[in-house]
Design a protein around this motif. Structure first.
Motif, PDB file in Angstrom:
ATOM      1  N   SER A  84     -10.487  14.995 -35.081  1.00 14.32           N
ATOM      2  CA  SER A  84     -10.159  14.539 -36.433  1.00 14.32           C
ATOM      3  C   SER A  84     -11.323  14.805 -37.385  1.00 14.32           C
ATOM      4  N   ARG A  85     -12.535  14.544 -36.919  1.00 11.55           N
ATOM      5  CA  ARG A  85     -13.724  14.763 -37.746  1.00 11.55           C
ATOM      6  C   ARG A  85     -13.921  16.247 -38.040  1.00 11.55           C
ATOM      7  N   LYS A 120     -10.948  11.735 -31.655  1.00  9.32           N
ATOM      8  CA  LYS A 120     -11.822  11.323 -32.756  1.00  9.32           C
ATOM      9  C   LYS A 120     -12.685  12.482 -33.226  1.00  9.32           C
ATOM     10  N   GLU A 157      -9.326   9.772 -26.053  1.00 13.13           N
ATOM     11  CA  GLU A 157      -9.528   9.103 -27.340  1.00 13.13           C
ATOM     12  C   GLU A 157     -10.754   9.670 -28.061  1.00 13.13           C
ATOM     13  N   ASN A 158     -11.826   9.867 -27.315  1.00 10.92           N
ATOM     14  CA  ASN A 158     -13.035  10.436 -27.900  1.00 10.92           C
ATOM     15  C   ASN A 158     -12.794  11.858 -28.367  1.00 10.92           C
TER      16      ASN A 158
END
Length: 268
Positions: free
Chosen positions: A176-177, A173, A169-170
């Motif tokens: 995506s950034r 994230k 999940e990290n």
């Protein structure tokens, strides 16, 4: 039947020096290419690769065979590169706004340096790869590594998270950034990503030579048999920002790396 890497590692850990050399031969290009994408400058990537390979060899006995060997190799490589600061890399890295100013400066409709078609072709390729790889340095080291592992080397979030030792999940994230920052920059500035943008690689040749960002008599990236700039259009199923990076082929690690490793660890 050829031995798998895992079997070769077992043999190497049992004292088989030939198996150890084969392991190094099989992994050196992967380590070098990841180092080059993280550090931009071949000389920094070469130094890092040599140190990483020595680290891998001297810690080979700690590989527990619970994951794929290449996953472990990428983990060792990643851990090293996240803290390694190459001299040239450190001097060139800059914020996105400063990089945007660099892109907007020094456009020319003619190339003063050369009119030779073959030379211009190589110089244009050098600008393309230098510029887009240099853009990655605008990301912090963790976000840059996540972007390279996923968007360029095509590891999924499970594989990438295992390499970086963070949760999937990290990893997603951070990806995506990073993806948003790179995509937005290219869509707003790069003529390859968006034809509406005025910037073209050939228009930046003289400026980047004058700024000593590229050296026309010692090209770092334009020695490939096929120009990556020509491949971007052929990768139509990918968004342009990804195609720009994936179009650059893998390169062979310099032979000096292997020779130095052999001398350092007496593999001959």
């Amino acid at each position: 039947m050829k031995d798998t890497l895992e079997i070769l590692v077992q043999k190497a850990n049992s004292g088989d020096r030939k198996a150890l050399e084969v392991v190094v031969l099989k992994i050196k290009d992967y380590v070098y290419n990841l180092s080059l994408k993280m550090l931009l400058y071949p000389e920094d990537a070469e130094d890092a690769t040599q140190e990483i390979l020595i680290k891998i060899i001297t810690h080979l006995s700690t590989f527990n065979h619970k994951s794929k060997f290449m996953t472990w190799v990428y983990r060792v490589t990643t851990n090293y590169l996240l803290t390694y600061k190459g001299q040239n890399t450190k001097e060139f890295a800059m914020p996105f706004d400063d990089y945007a100013d660099l892109i907007d400066t020094g456009h020319s409709d003619t190339v003063r340096y050369s009119t030779n078609e073959g030379e211009l072709s190589l110089l244009e390729e050098e600008v393309k790869v230098s510029c887009t790889q240099g853009l990655l340095l605008c990301l912090n080291s963790v976000d840059r590594m996540v972007y390279i592992l996923s968007e360029i080397l095509e590891f999924n979030s499970v594989e990438g998270s295992e390499i970086m030792q963070i949760t999937a999940e990290n990893f997603r994230k951070k990806l995506s950034r990073s993806r948003t920052k790179i995509r937005n920059f290219l869509n707003n500035k790069c003529g390859l990503a968006n034809p509406k943008n005025p910037c073209r690689c050939v228009k930046k040749v003289d400026f980047l030579i004058d700024q000593k960002i590229i050296n026309p008599i010692d090209l770092r990236f334009a020695g490939f048999s096929q120009r990556s700039i020509d491949l971007v259009e052929k990768l139509g199923e990918l968004e342009k920002s990804i195609a720009i990076y994936r179009s650059v082929p893998q390169v062979k690690a310099p032979l000096t790396i292997l020779n130095n490793i052999k001398q350092t660890l007496a593999l001959d």
